[in-house]
Design an enzyme around this catalytic site. Sequence first.
Site, mmCIF file in Angstrom:
data_model
loop_
_atom_site.group_PDB
_atom_site.id
_atom_site.type_symbol
_atom_site.label_atom_id
_atom_site.label_comp_id
_atom_site.label_asym_id
_atom_site.label_seq_id
_atom_site.Cartn_x
_atom_site.Cartn_y
_atom_site.Cartn_z
ATOM 1 N N GLU A 85 -41.787 16.038 4.613
ATOM 2 C CA GLU A 85 -42.829 16.758 4.544
ATOM 3 C C GLU A 85 -44.171 16.132 3.890
ATOM 4 O O GLU A 85 -45.323 16.421 4.058
ATOM 5 C CB GLU A 85 -42.799 17.900 3.192
ATOM 6 C CG GLU A 85 -41.833 18.895 3.788
ATOM 7 C CD GLU A 85 -40.317 18.517 3.059
ATOM 8 O OE1 GLU A 85 -39.977 17.133 3.029
ATOM 9 O OE2 GLU A 85 -39.531 19.293 3.038
ATOM 10 N N TRP A 115 -31.402 18.080 -20.481
ATOM 11 C CA TRP A 115 -31.338 17.416 -19.322
ATOM 12 C C TRP A 115 -30.923 15.849 -19.439
ATOM 13 O O TRP A 115 -31.049 15.417 -20.199
ATOM 14 C CB TRP A 115 -32.724 17.177 -18.723
ATOM 15 C CG TRP A 115 -33.409 18.641 -18.279
ATOM 16 C CD1 TRP A 115 -33.405 19.860 -19.172
ATOM 17 C CD2 TRP A 115 -34.149 18.821 -17.085
ATOM 18 N NE1 TRP A 115 -34.054 20.713 -18.466
ATOM 19 C CE2 TRP A 115 -34.463 20.190 -17.255
ATOM 20 C CE3 TRP A 115 -34.161 18.118 -15.707
ATOM 21 C CZ2 TRP A 115 -35.006 20.845 -16.151
ATOM 22 C CZ3 TRP A 115 -35.047 18.628 -14.825
ATOM 23 C CH2 TRP A 115 -35.524 19.990 -15.075
ATOM 24 N N THR A 152 -36.454 18.454 8.434
ATOM 25 C CA THR A 152 -35.757 17.716 7.073
ATOM 26 C C THR A 152 -34.314 18.323 7.092
ATOM 27 O O THR A 152 -33.644 19.076 8.075
ATOM 28 C CB THR A 152 -36.110 18.796 5.787
ATOM 29 O OG1 THR A 152 -35.503 20.195 6.128
ATOM 30 C CG2 THR A 152 -37.430 18.970 5.630
ATOM 31 N N LYS A 201 -27.817 19.860 -16.694
ATOM 32 C CA LYS A 201 -28.115 20.473 -17.803
ATOM 33 C C LYS A 201 -27.021 20.462 -19.056
ATOM 34 O O LYS A 201 -26.160 21.377 -18.420
ATOM 35 C CB LYS A 201 -28.835 21.661 -17.648
ATOM 36 C CG LYS A 201 -30.135 21.980 -18.439
ATOM 37 C CD LYS A 201 -30.838 23.056 -18.002
ATOM 38 C CE LYS A 201 -32.124 22.766 -18.828
ATOM 39 N NZ LYS A 201 -33.041 24.193 -18.708
#
Length: 538
Positions: free
Chosen positions: A326, A440, A181, A435
């Site tokens: 993944e 959010w 990754t 936030k």
Amino acid sequence: MRGLMQEAPLNIPMIVRHAARYHRDKRVVTNTADGPVERSLGESIERSRRLAGALAKLGIGRGDRVATFCWNHHAHFETYIGAPSMGAVLHTLNIRLFADDLVYIVGHASDRVVIVDKSLWPVWEPVAARVNCVEHTIVVDDTGGEAPPSTLDYEALLAEATPLETWPELDEGAAAAMCYTSGTTGKPKGVVYSHRSQVLHTYAGLLADGVGLRESDTILPIVPLFHANSWGVPYECLMVGANLVMPGALMDPESLTRLLVEQRTTVAAGVPTIWQAMLEPLSKVQGGLGPLRSIICGGAALPISLQQAYHRRLGVRITQAWGMTETSPLGSVAWPREAHAGLDQERLDDILNSQGRAVPGVEIRLRDDHGEDVPHDGSSFGEIQVRGNWIAAAYYGEEPTEEKFADGWLRTGDVATIDPEGYIRIVDRTKDVIKSGGEWVSSVKLEGLIMGQPDVAEAAVIGLPHPQWDERPLACVVARAGAQVTKESILEHLEPQVAKWWLPEDVVLIDAVPKTSVGKFDKKALRERFGRYFETER
Ligand code: ADP
């Protein structure tokens, strides 16, 4: 009672044997400065046998890591076939990583061989000087340039090699490939694909509601072969016999456009920034885009305005897929359902712009911060967690942590809603979440809307510390060439579409959005650049 069916290991040689039997005449093309070079798939397989013979002579055996540091081209594809089929482990290195990361990754994976493009030698050289596990360096003469005499020449090696006649019997659980990754948080992590996971992932990708390739297709993976298995394209081509067209080092939008059209591409795959860059050149092609029927786009959120522009101006649908290194990477794809046949365009566009529904074989759940299930009601959001036969169970060399692998599920770090039909809508990556005053704000949604403003070329929205609201969104906007963008014009465009507290606190004009090694918006770099923007006097 047990089933009474035969069992054979699911491994890459199984796919290669099928290709060698049924698809020998299919085309494998690499673009070069002198024009496209074509070989048959049969020839590619024969060359991969030679590569396997050469690697075996160098002492490479089962489980040994064979790394690639290459563009998308014949030799890279041949290594995709030859290395895993002889029992070695293909390790694709990202050519755009910083030297420090590459040194770490090569050492961590203990790569014994590296196959490098001559054109990339100047990038590889400083890495080579700092790693000591690599015993053999094989250079592919892609576009000329210099490489030291201590290296082996790919073509010379193949010419002298005794081809491996039969692929060995390989356990389906054995490692076939590795990919790290990109390490946007912490050190890069090694994902290790097994033969079995690669085969099952290939089948899933080939479903009509997956990538849906057929023998009659010609696919152009603009997505690099080092980016999450190139989304499964190489093995899909081998399995069904689709023609494979690769751009080599010629990654500019004009060369890609010419290649796509001249090779009569039917399916192309790439990240959103590629399609953004190719919209203009593709629009200028005289006589249309030929048989191009599908564009697969993943890796980052696809702006709805871009998706609509391709549909309306070019008559081509961009199909959005979601996944990660993944997950091999295919997790979900956004195709409409039968029930959507009569929907108005706006509603349909909204469905097509989602991250789609899970491909069969991948289970998806949403979890909140307390580990509780979040309902699939289209509005509650939580972290996407996944499990299935091509989903990582651990990272290479590490014990699986609760933080990443919760009771057998992979925690993706993506925050999303899922509607009752199963369509996922990514709200943000956990690390990009904003936030504001306890509420959010979806940076992904804001970016999509801002990029719908006709004067905007690109927009990235980041959350920055704010003295009153904890965090507030800052919109970093790139204007289209010749267009004028102001804070007012952006806010005016957004006002009717979002809640008041979602409106960016400020809009800054920048020359370009920085990109990660795989062409995604690099919000970490932007956060570093604008840091305490709201906390300082301006
Ligand atoms: P990197 O960490 O380098 O971005 P990956 O390519 O594995 O590595 O990235 C996977 C991530 O990319 C996902 O977790 C998700 O955040 C993002 N992603 C992939 N596809 C999409 C998509 N269609 N829409 C939004 N985000 C996506």
